[in-house]
Motif scaffolding. Sequence first.
Motif, PDB file in Angstrom:
ATOM      1  N   LYS A  79       9.248 -33.535  10.635  1.00 44.47           N
ATOM      2  CA  LYS A  79       9.350 -34.932  10.241  1.00 44.47           C
ATOM      3  C   LYS A  79       8.556 -35.401   8.628  1.00 44.47           C
ATOM      4  O   LYS A  79       7.653 -35.282   8.483  1.00 44.47           O
ATOM      5  CB  LYS A  79       9.574 -36.153  10.852  1.00 44.47           C
ATOM      6  CG  LYS A  79      10.464 -35.815  12.334  1.00 44.47           C
ATOM      7  CD  LYS A  79       9.985 -36.765  12.516  1.00 44.47           C
ATOM      8  CE  LYS A  79       8.649 -37.083  13.781  1.00 44.47           C
ATOM      9  NZ  LYS A  79       9.387 -38.085  15.388  1.00 44.47           N
ATOM     10  N   GLN A 104       5.350 -32.301  18.885  1.00 43.70           N
ATOM     11  CA  GLN A 104       5.781 -31.858  19.977  1.00 43.70           C
ATOM     12  C   GLN A 104       7.354 -32.209  20.547  1.00 43.70           C
ATOM     13  O   GLN A 104       7.021 -33.781  20.323  1.00 43.70           O
ATOM     14  CB  GLN A 104       4.839 -31.885  21.161  1.00 43.70           C
ATOM     15  CG  GLN A 104       5.658 -31.747  22.707  1.00 43.70           C
ATOM     16  CD  GLN A 104       4.530 -32.726  23.581  1.00 43.70           C
ATOM     17  OE1 GLN A 104       3.376 -33.494  23.189  1.00 43.70           O
ATOM     18  NE2 GLN A 104       4.921 -32.601  24.948  1.00 43.70           N
ATOM     19  N   ASN A 161      20.010 -41.591  14.975  1.00 47.94           N
ATOM     20  CA  ASN A 161      19.788 -42.076  13.801  1.00 47.94           C
ATOM     21  C   ASN A 161      21.226 -42.473  13.486  1.00 47.94           C
ATOM     22  O   ASN A 161      22.138 -41.751  13.814  1.00 47.94           O
ATOM     23  CB  ASN A 161      19.020 -41.896  12.523  1.00 47.94           C
ATOM     24  CG  ASN A 161      17.550 -41.350  12.679  1.00 47.94           C
ATOM     25  OD1 ASN A 161      17.615 -40.453  13.157  1.00 47.94           O
ATOM     26  ND2 ASN A 161      16.793 -42.441  12.047  1.00 47.94           N
TER      27      ASN A 161
HETATM   28  N1  LIG Z   1       9.143 -35.861  18.950  1.00 49.08           N
HETATM   29  C1  LIG Z   1      11.078 -36.203  18.622  1.00 49.08           C
HETATM   30  N2  LIG Z   1      10.977 -35.234  20.180  1.00 49.08           N
HETATM   31  C2  LIG Z   1      12.217 -35.694  20.187  1.00 49.08           C
HETATM   32  N3  LIG Z   1      13.136 -36.307  19.423  1.00 49.08           N
HETATM   33  C3  LIG Z   1      12.988 -36.688  18.055  1.00 49.08           C
HETATM   34  C4  LIG Z   1      11.913 -36.579  17.789  1.00 49.08           C
HETATM   35  N4  LIG Z   1      11.416 -36.839  16.240  1.00 49.08           N
HETATM   36  C5  LIG Z   1      12.313 -37.450  16.008  1.00 49.08           C
HETATM   37  N5  LIG Z   1      13.476 -37.425  17.135  1.00 49.08           N
HETATM   38  C6  LIG Z   1      14.681 -37.583  17.171  1.00 49.08           C
HETATM   39  O1  LIG Z   1      15.002 -38.054  16.058  1.00 49.08           O
HETATM   40  C7  LIG Z   1      14.952 -39.530  15.227  1.00 49.08           C
HETATM   41  C8  LIG Z   1      14.506 -39.412  14.053  1.00 49.08           C
HETATM   42  O2  LIG Z   1      13.132 -40.015  13.862  1.00 49.08           O
HETATM   43  P1  LIG Z   1      11.981 -40.492  13.263  1.00 49.08           P
HETATM   44  O3  LIG Z   1      12.686 -41.857  13.934  1.00 49.08           O
HETATM   45  O4  LIG Z   1      11.035 -40.208  13.877  1.00 49.08           O
HETATM   46  O5  LIG Z   1      12.287 -40.570  11.877  1.00 49.08           O
HETATM   47  P2  LIG Z   1      13.001 -41.551  10.684  1.00 49.08           P
HETATM   48  O6  LIG Z   1      14.375 -42.259  11.804  1.00 49.08           O
HETATM   49  O7  LIG Z   1      13.873 -41.303   9.696  1.00 49.08           O
HETATM   50  O8  LIG Z   1      12.672 -42.585  10.420  1.00 49.08           O
HETATM   51  P3  LIG Z   1      12.816 -43.968  10.105  1.00 49.08           P
HETATM   52  O9  LIG Z   1      13.504 -44.414  11.765  1.00 49.08           O
HETATM   53  O10 LIG Z   1      11.778 -44.468   9.461  1.00 49.08           O
HETATM   54  O11 LIG Z   1      14.147 -44.454   9.436  1.00 49.08           O
HETATM   55  C9  LIG Z   1      14.394 -40.327  16.692  1.00 49.08           C
HETATM   56  O12 LIG Z   1      14.819 -41.280  16.856  1.00 49.08           O
HETATM   57  C10 LIG Z   1      15.020 -39.128  17.700  1.00 49.08           C
HETATM   58  O13 LIG Z   1      16.066 -38.952  18.114  1.00 49.08           O
END
Ligand SMILES: Nc1ncnc2c1ncn2[C@@H]1O[C@H](COP(=O)(O)OP(=O)(O)OP(=O)(O)O)[C@@H](O)[C@H]1O
Length: 349
Positions: free
Chosen positions: A151, A204, A248
């Motif tokens: 990410k 992970q 999201n």
């Molecule tokens: N380590 C992980 N294991 C399983 N699912 C994950 C993991 N990391 C992220 N995800 C999935 O991806 C989605 C988005 O990841 P994350 O919330 O880290 O970033 P983002 O939403 O792009 O950042 P922000 O919330 O700042 O907009 C999480 O809500 C989850 O559904």
Amino acid sequence: MSDYIGILLDGSKFKRIPQRKYGHERLNFYNKAAKTYGMIPFYLTINKVNFTEGTAQGFIYQNEKYYYKKRPIPKIIHNRSLSTAESIRYKVKQLSKVSYLYNEQTRYSKNYVHQLLAKSNLIRSNLPYTLPLNKTNLSFMIQHFPSLYIKPSNGSLGLGIIRIDKWKNRWIIRFSDSMKIISHDQLLSILTKLTKDRYYIIQQTVPLAKINGGAFDIRVTVQRNRIGEWQVTGMVAKAARRGKHVSNVARGGKVYRLEPTLKKLNLNVTNTKQSIQRLAIYIAQHLNQYLPHLADIGLDIGIDKNGKPYFIEFNGRDLRYSFQLGKLHKEWYNTFKTPIAYGKYLLQK
Ligand SMILES: Nc1ncnc2c1ncn2[C@@H]1O[C@H](COP(=O)(O)OP(=O)(O)OP(=O)(O)O)[C@@H](O)[C@H]1O
Ligand SMILES: [Mg+2]
């Protein structure tokens, strides 16, 4: 006598106040809450603050109307701007020196937040293993985990998030709209290219529980309240669409109420909710020691099929609209009201 409560917005939202078009930021909720606590909302944007004069030009909400006025910089300000440009961030920092700006900074890198959380004995076992992405860490992570998330460290809204899964001697790589099966060498070359112009973390994969075929995690809003204490204001589940790897809402994720979701999984609702809430409060209290004037955060917390919670992510400016989409109107309103209540607490202190 009423006191002013400042609410700092990005320029784009501030400009649309006269048309009353402010997207997910429900100013009418702030207005209602401020009235409850006998305060007057004063909407600000950083470029209209005059530091020499100690004043700001902004919108005051009174008698159901917005008035564009110049006033002294309020003593307390709820920061709802998402500062990215260096010059803006500098000015926001200036503002925090002349006013009590809460949620002083709204964006932190994922890697930094992770490192802070890893210091806590109460939280460490609920963190997925996470490292900054580079060649050494990649080969370490690949050796230890069959499934990984990659990410952008400063990413948002699920954009640019990649998932890789070991498959025989190859890797399945998933981007937001496509997937491929590739060799180890291809994987290395793709990831090397990525890291040329951006920082990433490698993490992970959390074995997330599923609802209707989609892995879900929970948006947990944690805020300081009328007595200055951290509380969980609301929780709502968001599930990835079948076959997708991010939940999201901006990427097609679906919102579900938490309780029926936990029931469907045959989990004990009270216990599971409590363990999520406990972790959320630990996280807020712990980060509070390091991040200035923290008051209002949105966490993404996942659970596995046994209900064990895992921290996934921290948001310094939670948009709160998952509650609207989940038709949790009371919680949705309370996510706006609680920071105003905390403002009242600050003013009285
Ligand atoms: N380590 C992980 N294991 C399983 N699912 C994950 C993991 N990391 C992220 N995800 C999935 O991806 C989605 C988005 O990841 P994350 O919330 O880290 O970033 P983002 O939403 O792009 O950042 P922000 O919330 O700042 O907009 C999480 O809500 C989850 O559904
Ligand atoms: Mg997220």
